[in-house]
Design a protein around this motif. Structure first.
Motif, PDB file in Angstrom:
ATOM      1  N   ALA A 116       0.813  -1.218   0.000  1.00 35.10           N
ATOM      2  CA  ALA A 116       0.000   0.000   0.000  1.00 35.10           C
ATOM      3  C   ALA A 116       0.846   1.268   0.000  1.00 35.10           C
ATOM      4  O   ALA A 116       0.394   2.308  -0.479  1.00 35.10           O
ATOM      5  N   VAL A 117       2.078   1.193   0.512  1.00 35.47           N
ATOM      6  CA  VAL A 117       2.953   2.370   0.517  1.00 35.47           C
ATOM      7  C   VAL A 117       3.981   2.322  -0.615  1.00 35.47           C
ATOM      8  O   VAL A 117       4.935   3.101  -0.624  1.00 35.47           O
ATOM      9  N   GLY A 118       3.785   1.412  -1.573  1.00 36.61           N
ATOM     10  CA  GLY A 118       4.628   1.385  -2.763  1.00 36.61           C
ATOM     11  C   GLY A 118       5.943   0.656  -2.617  1.00 36.61           C
ATOM     12  O   GLY A 118       6.869   0.897  -3.389  1.00 36.61           O
ATOM     13  N   LEU A 119       6.031  -0.257  -1.648  1.00 36.74           N
ATOM     14  CA  LEU A 119       7.260  -1.044  -1.452  1.00 36.74           C
ATOM     15  C   LEU A 119       6.916  -2.538  -1.463  1.00 36.74           C
ATOM     16  O   LEU A 119       7.024  -3.228  -0.454  1.00 36.74           O
ATOM     17  N   PRO A 120       6.505  -3.049  -2.633  1.00 35.55           N
ATOM     18  CA  PRO A 120       5.987  -4.415  -2.697  1.00 35.55           C
ATOM     19  C   PRO A 120       7.023  -5.533  -2.668  1.00 35.55           C
ATOM     20  O   PRO A 120       6.679  -6.683  -2.414  1.00 35.55           O
ATOM     21  N   LEU A 121       8.305  -5.214  -2.922  1.00 39.22           N
ATOM     22  CA  LEU A 121       9.310  -6.279  -2.984  1.00 39.22           C
ATOM     23  C   LEU A 121      10.117  -6.370  -1.697  1.00 39.22           C
ATOM     24  O   LEU A 121      10.664  -5.378  -1.226  1.00 39.22           O
ATOM     25  N   SER A 122      10.191  -7.572  -1.157  1.00 34.45           N
ATOM     26  CA  SER A 122      11.102  -7.866  -0.051  1.00 34.45           C
ATOM     27  C   SER A 122      12.309  -8.562  -0.643  1.00 34.45           C
ATOM     28  O   SER A 122      12.166  -9.500  -1.432  1.00 34.45           O
ATOM     29  N   GLY A 138      21.982   3.815   8.054  1.00 36.34           N
ATOM     30  CA  GLY A 138      21.571   5.000   7.315  1.00 36.34           C
ATOM     31  C   GLY A 138      20.862   4.710   6.005  1.00 36.34           C
ATOM     32  O   GLY A 138      20.533   5.628   5.260  1.00 36.34           O
ATOM     33  N   VAL A 139      20.612   3.440   5.699  1.00 34.87           N
ATOM     34  CA  VAL A 139      19.917   3.066   4.462  1.00 34.87           C
ATOM     35  C   VAL A 139      18.464   2.764   4.827  1.00 34.87           C
ATOM     36  O   VAL A 139      18.165   1.719   5.408  1.00 34.87           O
ATOM     37  N   PRO A 140      17.536   3.674   4.505  1.00 36.05           N
ATOM     38  CA  PRO A 140      16.153   3.514   4.974  1.00 36.05           C
ATOM     39  C   PRO A 140      15.436   2.275   4.444  1.00 36.05           C
ATOM     40  O   PRO A 140      14.509   1.776   5.087  1.00 36.05           O
ATOM     41  N   GLU A 141      15.855   1.756   3.315  1.00 40.74           N
ATOM     42  CA  GLU A 141      15.215   0.561   2.753  1.00 40.74           C
ATOM     43  C   GLU A 141      15.562  -0.706   3.528  1.00 40.74           C
ATOM     44  O   GLU A 141      14.913  -1.736   3.352  1.00 40.74           O
ATOM     45  N   VAL A 142      16.597  -0.651   4.358  1.00 44.04           N
ATOM     46  CA  VAL A 142      16.974  -1.803   5.184  1.00 44.04           C
ATOM     47  C   VAL A 142      16.050  -1.819   6.399  1.00 44.04           C
ATOM     48  O   VAL A 142      16.119  -0.946   7.251  1.00 44.04           O
ATOM     49  N   THR A 143      15.169  -2.800   6.450  1.00 43.28           N
ATOM     50  CA  THR A 143      14.228  -2.894   7.565  1.00 43.28           C
ATOM     51  C   THR A 143      14.742  -3.779   8.687  1.00 43.28           C
ATOM     52  O   THR A 143      14.288  -3.665   9.818  1.00 43.28           O
ATOM     53  N   GLU A 144      15.667  -4.676   8.364  1.00 41.97           N
ATOM     54  CA  GLU A 144      16.259  -5.557   9.366  1.00 41.97           C
ATOM     55  C   GLU A 144      17.699  -5.838   8.963  1.00 41.97           C
ATOM     56  O   GLU A 144      18.004  -5.941   7.772  1.00 41.97           O
ATOM     57  N   CYS A 145      18.556  -5.975   9.956  1.00 39.80           N
ATOM     58  CA  CYS A 145      19.966  -6.310   9.717  1.00 39.80           C
ATOM     59  C   CYS A 145      20.437  -7.187  10.866  1.00 39.80           C
ATOM     60  O   CYS A 145      20.286  -6.820  12.033  1.00 39.80           O
ATOM     61  N   TYR A 146      20.995  -8.339  10.520  1.00 35.18           N
ATOM     62  CA  TYR A 146      21.454  -9.294  11.523  1.00 35.18           C
ATOM     63  C   TYR A 146      22.915  -9.651  11.278  1.00 35.18           C
ATOM     64  O   TYR A 146      23.303  -9.946  10.145  1.00 35.18           O
ATOM     65  N   ARG A 198      17.221  -7.443   5.363  1.00 35.73           N
ATOM     66  CA  ARG A 198      15.934  -7.460   4.667  1.00 35.73           C
ATOM     67  C   ARG A 198      15.690  -6.041   4.191  1.00 35.73           C
ATOM     68  O   ARG A 198      15.750  -5.093   4.972  1.00 35.73           O
ATOM     69  N   LEU A 199      15.445  -5.910   2.898  1.00 41.25           N
ATOM     70  CA  LEU A 199      15.153  -4.615   2.299  1.00 41.25           C
ATOM     71  C   LEU A 199      13.728  -4.628   1.761  1.00 41.25           C
ATOM     72  O   LEU A 199      13.229  -5.686   1.361  1.00 41.25           O
ATOM     73  N   VAL A 200      13.107  -3.469   1.720  1.00 39.83           N
ATOM     74  CA  VAL A 200      11.848  -3.302   1.002  1.00 39.83           C
ATOM     75  C   VAL A 200      12.105  -2.275  -0.091  1.00 39.83           C
ATOM     76  O   VAL A 200      12.702  -1.229   0.154  1.00 39.83           O
ATOM     77  N   VAL A 201      11.690  -2.618  -1.315  1.00 40.01           N
ATOM     78  CA  VAL A 201      11.960  -1.758  -2.463  1.00 40.01           C
ATOM     79  C   VAL A 201      10.739  -1.690  -3.378  1.00 40.01           C
ATOM     80  O   VAL A 201       9.850  -2.536  -3.318  1.00 40.01           O
ATOM     81  N   SER A 218      24.966 -10.650  -2.014  1.00 42.80           N
ATOM     82  CA  SER A 218      24.127 -11.583  -2.753  1.00 42.80           C
ATOM     83  C   SER A 218      22.675 -11.327  -2.368  1.00 42.80           C
ATOM     84  O   SER A 218      22.345 -11.265  -1.178  1.00 42.80           O
ATOM     85  N   SER A 219      21.815 -11.179  -3.380  1.00 43.64           N
ATOM     86  CA  SER A 219      20.421 -10.828  -3.129  1.00 43.64           C
ATOM     87  C   SER A 219      19.476 -11.920  -3.589  1.00 43.64           C
ATOM     88  O   SER A 219      19.707 -12.567  -4.611  1.00 43.64           O
ATOM     89  N   SER A 220      18.399 -12.091  -2.840  1.00 44.98           N
ATOM     90  CA  SER A 220      17.315 -12.991  -3.220  1.00 44.98           C
ATOM     91  C   SER A 220      16.006 -12.241  -3.044  1.00 44.98           C
ATOM     92  O   SER A 220      15.733 -11.694  -1.971  1.00 44.98           O
ATOM     93  N   VAL A 221      15.194 -12.220  -4.114  1.00 41.92           N
ATOM     94  CA  VAL A 221      13.912 -11.531  -4.065  1.00 41.92           C
ATOM     95  C   VAL A 221      12.848 -12.521  -3.604  1.00 41.92           C
ATOM     96  O   VAL A 221      12.740 -13.626  -4.143  1.00 41.92           O
ATOM     97  N   ALA A 222      12.077 -12.116  -2.597  1.00 47.99           N
ATOM     98  CA  ALA A 222      10.986 -12.964  -2.114  1.00 47.99           C
ATOM     99  C   ALA A 222       9.834 -12.912  -3.114  1.00 47.99           C
ATOM    100  O   ALA A 222       9.415 -11.830  -3.527  1.00 47.99           O
ATOM    101  N   MET A 223       9.349 -14.064  -3.528  1.00 49.74           N
ATOM    102  CA  MET A 223       8.248 -14.123  -4.482  1.00 49.74           C
ATOM    103  C   MET A 223       6.908 -13.917  -3.784  1.00 49.74           C
ATOM    104  O   MET A 223       5.994 -13.323  -4.343  1.00 49.74           O
ATOM    105  N   ARG A 224       6.799 -14.440  -2.564  1.00 51.19           N
ATOM    106  CA  ARG A 224       5.535 -14.344  -1.837  1.00 51.19           C
ATOM    107  C   ARG A 224       5.823 -14.515  -0.362  1.00 51.19           C
ATOM    108  O   ARG A 224       6.650 -15.337   0.017  1.00 51.19           O
TER     109      ARG A 224
END
Length: 158
Positions: free
Chosen positions: A66-72, A96-104, A115-118, A142-148
């Motif tokens: 709903a806020v325009g960030l559909p990809l995890s 400082g990277v706002p798209e990073v919602t979690e970092c472990y 975990r990024l939202v884009v 290395s990145s992996s896009v969540a499908m669902r």
């Protein structure tokens, strides 16, 4: 993030936490009624849970689509060194990277899991080039896009 050690929770505390995890905006009057306490006893317990760090904050959970960030996107990052200064520099930069919602900080083959939202793949490419790979000490991303999303809980099993 502040380190908090576990505290002993009784059945009333756990019940309060379950209610609050589903409705963080509940009034103290309604919370007290739901957990079968007086308003003053409920408020005392609530303040004690906050002060002990059990409740770290209150927030609204937003719908990412709903806020325009559909990809995890899940990203593993490997650093050139695990020296404390390198880790601290990376953690400061990534905060400082706002798209990073979690970092472990991780064990295993990669040093960090993010975990990024884009918005889209172009947005991911921009963040990858301008933010992730430009941080000093980063040797592999290395990145992996969540499908669902299959399971995503906002509540802990207390």
């Amino acid at each position: 993030m502040k380190t908090v050690s576990a505290i002993e929770l009784d059945a009333i505390d756990r019940n309060m936490l379950r209610v609050l995890q589903t409705d963080g905006r509940i009034s103290n009057v309604d919370l007290a009624r739901r957990v079968n306490l007086s308003e003053s006893a409920c408020l005392r317990r609530l303040r004690a849970l906050e002060n002990a760090g059990v409740i770290s904050r209150y927030a609204a959970l937003l719908n990412e689509r709903a806020v325009g960030l559909p990809l995890s996107v899940f990203v593993t990052v490997t650093l050139a060194s695990q020296a404390q200064a390198t880790l601290e520099a990376f953690e400061t930069a990534i905060a400082g990277v706002p798209e990073v919602t979690e970092c472990y900080l991780m064990t295993g083959s990669a040093d960090y899991l993010l975990r990024l939202v884009v918005r889209d793949v172009d947005d991911l490419e921009r963040i990858h080039a301008r933010a992730l790979t430009s941080i000093a000490g980063v040797t592999r991303v290395s990145s992996s896009v969540a499908m669902r999303t299959v399971v995503k809980r906002g509540a802990l099993p207390v």
